[in-house]
Design an enzyme around this catalytic site. Structure first.
Site, mmCIF file in Angstrom:
data_model
loop_
_atom_site.group_PDB
_atom_site.id
_atom_site.type_symbol
_atom_site.label_atom_id
_atom_site.label_comp_id
_atom_site.label_asym_id
_atom_site.label_seq_id
_atom_site.Cartn_x
_atom_site.Cartn_y
_atom_site.Cartn_z
ATOM 1 N NE ARG A 108 97.114 37.066 -15.316
ATOM 2 C CZ ARG A 108 96.692 38.269 -14.939
ATOM 3 N NH1 ARG A 108 96.307 38.473 -13.691
ATOM 4 N NH2 ARG A 108 96.636 39.263 -15.796
ATOM 5 C CG HIS A 131 90.891 38.390 -12.847
ATOM 6 N ND1 HIS A 131 91.616 37.598 -13.718
ATOM 7 C CD2 HIS A 131 91.654 39.501 -12.656
ATOM 8 C CE1 HIS A 131 92.741 38.214 -14.042
ATOM 9 N NE2 HIS A 131 92.782 39.373 -13.408
ATOM 10 C CD GLU A 163 91.004 34.285 -13.938
ATOM 11 O OE1 GLU A 163 90.684 35.244 -14.663
ATOM 12 O OE2 GLU A 163 91.816 34.382 -13.004
HETATM 13 N N1 LIG Z 1 94.088 40.420 -10.079
HETATM 14 C C1 LIG Z 1 94.175 41.451 -10.871
HETATM 15 O O1 LIG Z 1 93.175 41.984 -11.354
HETATM 16 C C2 LIG Z 1 95.493 42.009 -11.186
HETATM 17 C C3 LIG Z 1 96.561 41.192 -11.267
HETATM 18 N N2 LIG Z 1 97.788 41.698 -11.570
HETATM 19 C C4 LIG Z 1 98.895 40.764 -11.634
HETATM 20 O O2 LIG Z 1 99.786 41.046 -10.595
HETATM 21 C C5 LIG Z 1 101.088 40.662 -10.991
HETATM 22 C C6 LIG Z 1 102.067 41.764 -10.649
HETATM 23 O O3 LIG Z 1 101.744 42.946 -11.346
HETATM 24 P P1 LIG Z 1 102.737 44.207 -11.259
HETATM 25 O O4 LIG Z 1 103.194 44.363 -9.877
HETATM 26 O O5 LIG Z 1 102.060 45.324 -11.927
HETATM 27 O O6 LIG Z 1 103.921 43.690 -12.151
HETATM 28 P P2 LIG Z 1 105.461 44.072 -11.989
HETATM 29 O O7 LIG Z 1 106.103 43.644 -13.252
HETATM 30 O O8 LIG Z 1 105.609 45.481 -11.559
HETATM 31 O O9 LIG Z 1 105.958 43.146 -10.804
HETATM 32 C C7 LIG Z 1 106.169 41.786 -10.932
HETATM 33 C C8 LIG Z 1 107.386 41.446 -10.091
HETATM 34 O O10 LIG Z 1 107.523 40.034 -10.061
HETATM 35 C C9 LIG Z 1 108.894 39.778 -10.034
HETATM 36 N N3 LIG Z 1 109.191 38.408 -10.370
HETATM 37 C C10 LIG Z 1 109.391 37.854 -11.591
HETATM 38 N N4 LIG Z 1 109.677 36.552 -11.452
HETATM 39 C C11 LIG Z 1 109.658 36.287 -10.130
HETATM 40 C C12 LIG Z 1 109.898 35.117 -9.379
HETATM 41 N N5 LIG Z 1 110.194 33.968 -9.954
HETATM 42 N N6 LIG Z 1 109.806 35.204 -8.024
HETATM 43 C C13 LIG Z 1 109.512 36.368 -7.416
HETATM 44 N N7 LIG Z 1 109.299 37.514 -8.088
HETATM 45 C C14 LIG Z 1 109.361 37.460 -9.432
HETATM 46 C C15 LIG Z 1 109.477 40.782 -10.984
HETATM 47 O O11 LIG Z 1 110.857 40.977 -10.749
HETATM 48 C C16 LIG Z 1 108.673 42.010 -10.662
HETATM 49 O O12 LIG Z 1 109.335 42.816 -9.712
HETATM 50 C C17 LIG Z 1 101.001 40.320 -12.474
HETATM 51 O O13 LIG Z 1 100.870 38.938 -12.622
HETATM 52 C C18 LIG Z 1 99.713 40.952 -12.883
HETATM 53 O O14 LIG Z 1 99.178 40.331 -13.982
HETATM 54 C C19 LIG Z 1 98.010 43.032 -11.767
HETATM 55 C C20 LIG Z 1 96.967 43.898 -11.708
HETATM 56 C C21 LIG Z 1 95.599 43.458 -11.448
HETATM 57 O O1 LIG Z 2 96.123 43.841 -15.144
HETATM 58 C C1 LIG Z 2 96.104 42.643 -14.859
HETATM 59 O O2 LIG Z 2 97.084 41.889 -14.939
HETATM 60 C C2 LIG Z 2 94.855 42.041 -14.426
HETATM 61 O O3 LIG Z 2 94.859 40.905 -14.039
HETATM 62 C C3 LIG Z 2 93.618 42.803 -14.561
HETATM 63 O O4 LIG Z 2 92.814 42.037 -15.406
HETATM 64 P P1 LIG Z 2 91.503 42.651 -16.064
HETATM 65 O O5 LIG Z 2 91.953 43.729 -16.969
HETATM 66 O O6 LIG Z 2 90.649 43.154 -14.957
HETATM 67 O O7 LIG Z 2 90.888 41.504 -16.814
#
Ligand SMILES: NC(=O)C1=CN([C@@H]2O[C@H](COP(=O)(O)OP(=O)(O)OC[C@H]3O[C@@H](n4cnc5c(N)ncnc54)[C@H](O)[C@@H]3O)[C@@H](O)[C@H]2O)C=CC1
Ligand SMILES: O=C(O)C(=O)COP(=O)(O)O
Length: 600
Positions: free
Chosen positions: A288, A336, A317
């Site tokens: 994010r 994104h 965004e």
């Molecule tokens: N750019 C995009 O389109 C996408 C972005 N994301 C983002 O990626 C991020 C991670 O997604 P997931 O791996 O599925 O979530 P997840 O919940 O599996 O992993 C997040 C991890 O961050 C850790 N965490 C929490 N606070 C923390 C801190 N202060 N320092 C270090 N680690 C910490 C948690 O313990 C957890 O293991 C989310 O913000 C999600 O929104 C996810 C999918 C697509």
């Molecule tokens: O799953 C997430 O956290 C994402 O950031 C993906 O975002 P989107 O559904 O592609 O707008």
């Protein structure tokens, strides 16, 4: 391909929470007369009603951002689906009062105004993706609106995008591409850096972070990770060292961000933390935008502390067109796109459609963000106790004189299971629902139970009574005690001065088994009349014939007494609510000392 992504998502998904319940009855009361009756299969109430719009009986689901076709197909089988993309905040607020569920991605802010405008109709918000930082969870909870997400289907896509950005940044792919297209051939300008042997620090070792780590290992990188909540064995299993935040940022050549945006992670990369990094570090962000102080990043790029950055996400965004960060020559950007693969979008659409349909049907969602998540097998065995819990709450509060003034409630769970083996959050929520709904117009569900109790100053404490014996059943009995109140049925007051009701589950059916100090046994269906009487022959017949003559169907009767020929409490289950005159006739039976009618 779409099929394989969907099956990959399915393999990552938690089991679906279908409820099953035996409806067999076989009772062993102290003294009872039972009658055959059909039981409707109960549901866990998340939704007040899968609200009809007055015209159609189907719920309405608003899809505010593009969703994969497979998800739309699933939703259309069950609901009226309204796809309305690019709504302004005002348009969203106007539409929402006609919707039972809303599905969004990251581009829609679901703020308090949305919940207020829905006037209670919106019951589920589905986030077709992981991050729920665009949904006001506190407001959702207050309004009893369940928030579900699709946490697994886009993991691989996001990880692949992270790796794509890492490699593209290291070899200046985007800049070189633009340069060639502008008619230049700058081979010396775009000399890159190698990945092999470099240290990558993954901040946030969750689903995406660990997939990035796995892939980076394949590229020959040395991978370390920081995550305060990640289990060390998961990291060890893929050959990653978990280290402190300071160590991670100080030793890394590349830093990849994969934590959620929370108050704790907001601007975690800032002037101070950039100052602790190696000179020439490279940053990748597919998490994010808000986890980086973007102005500090521009300063760090200008000073050379940060050599390059590759960013998929931004604080605002889309970012302003003249954003110094976006325009920076050493920054690679994408709009994104982390989750934007065909496969991930099909998978996410299916994952969120299943979660929303399940929630609208009243099932517990495995991906609930603001309600307890209970594994399917636990839910199945707890189901009758959940029903018992709500009914005990309902009975207990109706025994309070005046019904109000309930502030202190103690719930005791008697079980042979180790305390860690019994998740009582569902039970507590349902007792709260039972305690509050009969005396207010508030709709209480799993989502808002704790919040509503707190708002009303209701303090519910829980204790375990550890029993010997087989831990086969999760619970032996549940007791609900209300302190510091008077009762309209004095016999419901226990020796210790509280209103007390106790219940058990017998062959899947909830039973009331104690009122005050009196043992009774009545299955908790329909409604109940409790009478205290002098124990003497013929009482059951007298009361039964009054009810029969008034055409009130009796489903169950039981009598619990202190000692033969002393006081007894008779519990009578009735299908219909008796008229006041009928109840008065019961009260006029000379041996009856007090009685109360309780609705379930
Ligand atoms: N750019 C995009 O389109 C996408 C972005 N994301 C983002 O990626 C991020 C991670 O997604 P997931 O791996 O599925 O979530 P997840 O919940 O599996 O992993 C997040 C991890 O961050 C850790 N965490 C929490 N606070 C923390 C801190 N202060 N320092 C270090 N680690 C910490 C948690 O313990 C957890 O293991 C989310 O913000 C999600 O929104 C996810 C999918 C697509
Ligand atoms: O799953 C997430 O956290 C994402 O950031 C993906 O975002 P989107 O559904 O592609 O707008």
């Amino acid at each position: 391909m779409a099929t394989s992504a969907a099956s990959h998502a399915a393999s990552l998904r938690q089991p679906s929470l279908k409820l099953s319940l035996s409806s067999k009855q076989s009772l062993s009361p102290l003294f009872s007369v039972s009658f055959n009756r059909k039981r409707a299969p109960p549901r866990l109430v998340i939704i007040a009603s899968a609200a009809a719009d007055g015209i159609s009986s189907k719920p309405t689901v608003l899809i505010a951002e593009k969703l994969g076709q497979a998800g739309l197909d699933l939703l259309q089988e069950f609901a009226n689906v309204d796809c309305a993309y690019n709504l302004s905040p005002e348009e969203l607020c106007t539409k929402i009062s006609l919707c039972d569920a809303l599905i969004v991605r990251s581009g829609t802010k679901v703020n308090r105004d949305v919940f207020e405008s829905s006037a209670g109709r919106l019951k589920v918000v589905g986030r077709a993706g992981v991050g729920i930082d665009n949904v006001d969870l506190a407001a959702a909870t207050e309004f009893g609106c369940l928030v579900v997400n699709a946490p697994t289907a886009n993991t691989v896509a996001a990880a692949e995008h992270g790796i794509a950005l890492l490699a593209a940044m290291a070899r200046n792919v985007a800049q070189a591409d633009a340069s060639v297209k502008a008619g230049k051939w700058q081979r010396n300008k775009y000399v890159g850096v190698s990945l092999v042997g470099k240290t990558l620090a993954v901040l946030g070792f969750g689903k995406v972070g660990s997939e990035v780590a796995r892939r980076a290992k394949g590229l020959g990188m040395h991978v370390i990770a920081h995550d305060p909540y990640a289990p060390a064995d998961r990291a060890r299993a893929i050959g990653v060292d978990l280290v402190s935040f300071d160590e991670a940022i100080a030793t890394a050549d590349f830093i990849s961000l994969h934590m959620p945006l929370t108050p704790a992670t907001s601007k975690v990369l800032n002037d101070e933390t950039f100052g602790k990094m190696k000179k020439g570090v490279r940053i990748i962000n597919v998490a994010r935008g808000g986890v980086i102080d973007e102005e500090a990043l521009v300063r760090a790029l200008d000073s050379g502390r940060v050599a390059q950055a590759a960013l998929d996400v931004f604080t605002v965004e889309p970012p302003p067109a003249d954003s110094k960060l976006v325009q920076h020559e050493r920054v690679t950007v994408t709009p994104h796109l982390g989750a934007s693969t065909m496969e991930a979008q099909e998978g996410v659409a299916i994952e969120i459609a299943e979660a929303v349909v399940g929630a609208l049907k009243g099932e517990l969602a495995a991906t609930a963000v603001n309600a307890p998540m209970v594994p399917a097998e636990v839910l199945t065995e707890l189901k009758p106790f959940v029903e018992l819990a709500e009914k005990l709450g309902r009975l207990a509060v109706q025994l309070v004189a005046g019904g109000s003034g309930v502030k202190t409630v103690k719930v005791s769970y008697a079980s042979s299971r180790a305390p860690d083996d019994l998740d009582t959050r569902l039970l507590r929520a349902m007792i709260t629902k039972g305690l509050i709904e009969p005396i207010s117009d508030v709709f209480v569900n799993l989502v808002n139970a704790d919040y509503t109790a707190k708002q009303r100053g209701l303090r519910l404490t829980e204790e375990r009574i550890l029993l010997d014996g087989s831990p086969e059943s999760p619970l032996e009995f549940i007791q609900v005690q209300i302190a510091n109140v008077e009762s309209k049925f004095a016999s419901a007051i226990s020796e210790s001065g509280e209103i007390k009701v106790e219940g058990r589950v017998k062959d899947g059916v909830p039973h009331l088994t104690k009122v005050g100090s009196f043992e009774v046994d009545v299955s908790l269906e329909g409604s109940i009349i409790l009478c205290r009487q002098v124990d003497q022959p013929g009482m059951i017949g007298k009361v039964g014939s009054i009810l029969g003559s008034e055409n009130v169907n009796v489903s169950f009767m039981s009598v619990g007494r202190v000692a033969p020929r002393k006081h007894a409490v008779m519990a009578i289950g009735v299908d219909e609510q008796p008229r006041k005159e009928t109840l008065k006739k019961i009260g006029d039976v000379p041996a009856i000392e007090e009685f109360v009618f309780l609705k379930l």
